[in-house]
Design a protein around this motif. Structure first.
Motif: not given
Length: 667
Positions: A403-409, A429-432, A439-440
């Motif tokens: 997933v991405d590293i946004s606060p939600l993820q 952009e998807e590194s975690r 979140p998904s």
């Protein structure tokens, strides 16, 4: 694997049309997925199974055609003349990792002229979807497609200290490969290095700094064998794949390395000129050990269920280039060619005979029995959950682990540690690795809403990844998202636990995670002093227009506590006695604490306790609330007297008063 019809005919004679050829190849296990006309030729797209790397070269397909239609093979000769200068004067090569690189060969060609490759090579490469570059690169690609053996050409003058070392990467090293991608290298990756830095990732792709260009005059032609698992791991880790890595991952012919090198040198000499240095550097760890297998005719007839004449069997094996050593009585002793790494047992030989003989010529009668296996507990729990939720109208979804590293993820309900970042992600952009499924699911709802589906009921069963001391910890979770209220989803979760045969009581306590849940509308679920999960109404920050509720449950704990053993009890012979009570308690007192208090009294004949109402109004003092519930009393051997129930009821009320300060509400 794409081949051209005319290219194939150079190596084997046959008189089949493209469609007839495709049908014949499909019948022997090489399924032709597509035939496409390209100018005066045809491109055939063949699905090669992973155990047949020998068919990742057109000569390998030619062997199959020869065996299937009876044609003879004629592979190109590779004679060339070398100069008097020894190759050792131009390059020094060392292999420090012989296990990961069992064989490494090199040849040097000097004073070449780099330019466009001949039209006939360009035409064939274009026909199978490869872009011509220049005569040197095109020749290495051409020989790879012809033989299945990848090659690479270095600009010899760009190699520092005129040295090649096959070694593992060192800490802090990087490489920019030919396609322009920059990658950090790690100590477990095999590289080809010169005297100063890595110049290629072994078996995958060469480096930009030493690639052949128009100014190149001298080249080093590498042809090697690399350990398949090493190439596969490195390719996945770096996110770089190529035609070479595709072949090395499946294994190449150990005895075909030098033949492919000679073929490429011959073509370079013919179409780029230059002088070929005398000799070749060939470093290998031991010789390839030829496999010998004995085929029993009796066993072949028993397995296939059909009598095939010995002469026919021997003819098939010879056409497939197996070397017959002895042919005595019931036994045929033979040697397996080096390019057939998939053949190492007698049953493999029987399969070879069967597919060339024709499966349609073998009777379908069989005595093989099929036995099913019992499902394990994990599968039973998963199936039960799926049946329960889909029966309630939920849809199962599958989302990505990365997933991405946004606060939600970055939400992590199960650990205080941050998520696990991937060193070389395929997409920046998807590194975690995900730490929660919710979140998904939220993104899935957003996608559905954007496409006109306002109401969703979805769930997912999958792994999440939590940071550990050394390796990530995988945890299997069940996550649910439904457009409903808190109590409805709570009821669904409790019913699910009953379906799984989990009789343990759960404790629901307040929980706060503002990125997911609304304030004071979420709870942590505890069972047997362990966190079972989290449930709450979706935060307004998520932007949902409808009331939605989320839950994430520890599936591993559900599996551990589930119990599918059936228990039976007698039907009660005597009527129960019900008492409805309402008590006044402080606002902070929860129903779970009341229920726990009642259970711990162990009042005589008490069978069930059921909540049914909460009330706040002018009859109730400020800071208080009225909670109504139902008590069920029943004895197995008689009808209870009113005095017995009154006594038990009074014990419960006294305990509630002492423990929680509860007062019986009077009408």
């Amino acid at each position: 694997m794409k081949i051209t019809y005319n290219w194939l005919k150079e190596y084997v004679y046959f008189s089949l049309s493209p469609q007839e050829l495709a049908d014949r190849l499909t019948s022997v296990g090489l399924v032709v997925a597509d035939i496409k006309p390209v100018e005066d030729d045809f491109c055939l797209d063949i699905e090669v199974t992973s155990n047949r790397p020998d068919c990742l070269g057109i000569t390998g397909i030619a062997r199959e055609v020869a065996a299937a239609v009876g044609g003879s093979l004629h592979f190109p000769e590779t004679p060339f003349v070398t100069a008097n200068t020894e190759i050792s004067k131009f390059i020094d090569i060392a292999v420090e990792e012989p296990i990961l690189c069992p064989r490494y060969t090199a040849r040097v060609i000097r004073q070449i002229t780099v330019g466009p490759s001949p039209e006939w090579i360009q035409k064939r490469l274009k026909c199978i979807g490869l872009r011509p570059v220049n005569n040197i690169v095109d020749i290495t690609n051409y020989v790879m497609m012809e033989t299945g053996q990848p090659l690479h050409a270095f600009d010899l003058d760009k190699l520092t200290e005129q040295k090649i070392i096959v070694r593992k990467a060192r800490s802090g090293e990087e490489i920019v490969v030919i396609n322009g991608a920059r990658r950090a290298l790690f100590h477990d990756m095999l590289v080809i290095a010169d005297g100063r830095r890595p110049v290629a990732v072994a078996g995958i792709m060469g480096g930009k700094e030493t690639e052949v260009s128009e100014s190149t005059r001298n080249i080093l032609l590498e042809c090697a064998q690399f350990e398949p698992r090493q190439v596969r791991r490195t390719s996945r880790a770096l996110g770089i794949a190529s035609d070479s890595s595709y072949r090395f991952e499946r294994g190449t012919d150990p005895e075909g390395v030098d033949r492919a090198s000679q073929r490429a040198v011959k073509l370079v000499k013919d179409y780029a000129g230059g002088e070929i240095a005398d000799g070749a550097i060939d470093i290998r760890t031991g010789r390839h050990e030829t496999k010998k297998i004995t085929l029993r005719m009796e066993r072949l007839h028993k397995v296939l269920g059909v009598e095939i004449k010995r002469d026919v069997v021997i003819d098939i094996l010879k056409k497939l280039q197996f070397n017959i050593l002895n042919d005595i009585g019931n036994f045929i002793d033979l040697e397996v060619p080096s390019f057939r790494g998939d053949v190492y047992r007698e049953i493999d030989l029987i399969e070879e005979v069967a597919r060339i003989y024709g499966y349609n010529n073998i009777p379908t009668k069989t005595s093989i029995t099929v036995r099913g296996s019992a499902k394990n507990k994990y599968e039973i729990v998963e199936d039960t959950i799926r049946q329960f939720l889909t029966g309630l109208g939920f849809y199962e979804v599958k989302t990505f682990s990365i997933v991405d590293i946004s606060p939600l993820q970055s939400v992590n309900l199960w650990s205080d540690r941050v998520g696990i970042d991937i060193a070389n992600p395929l997409r920046q952009e998807e590194s975690r690795l995900r730490t929660s499924l919710l979140p998904s699911l939220i993104n899935t709802k957003r996608y559905n809403v954007a496409h006109g589906t306002e109401q969703v009921k979805i769930f997912e069963i999958a792994n999440i990844y939590l940071a550990g001391n050394k390796l990530p910890q995988e945890k299997t979770c069940l996550s649910i998202l439904a457009d409903t209220d808190f109590l409805t989803l709570k009821g669904i979760v409790e019913s699910l636990l009953l379906n799984l045969g989990i009789p343990l009581k759960q404790e629901w306590t307040g929980f706060n995670e503002s990125r997911l849940f609304m304030d004071k509308r979420a709870a942590s679920i505890q069972m047997d002093n362990t966190a079972l999960g989290y449930l709450g109404e979706a935060s307004r920050e998520l932007g949902f227009k409808t009331l939605s509720c989320l839950a994430e449950i520890d599936l591993n704990l559900l599996i551990e506590k589930s119990n599918f053993a059936k228990k039976y009890q007698n039907i009660p012979q005597h009527p129960p006695v019900f008492r409805d009570l309402a008590i006044i308690v402080d606002e902070e007192v929860t129903w779970s604490s009341i229920e726990k208090c009642i259970t711990e009294t162990k009042a005589a004949f008490l069978k069930e306790t059921n909540f049914f109402d909460v009330y706040r109004g002018k009859q109730i003092p400020a800071g208080k609330k009225s909670i109504a519930f139902n008590l069920c009393f029943q004895a197995p051997d008689r009808t209870l007297k009113s005095e017995e129930v009154d006594s038990a009821q009074q014990i419960i009320l006294d305990t509630l008063h002492k423990t929680l300060g509860a007062e019986l509400r009077k009408a």
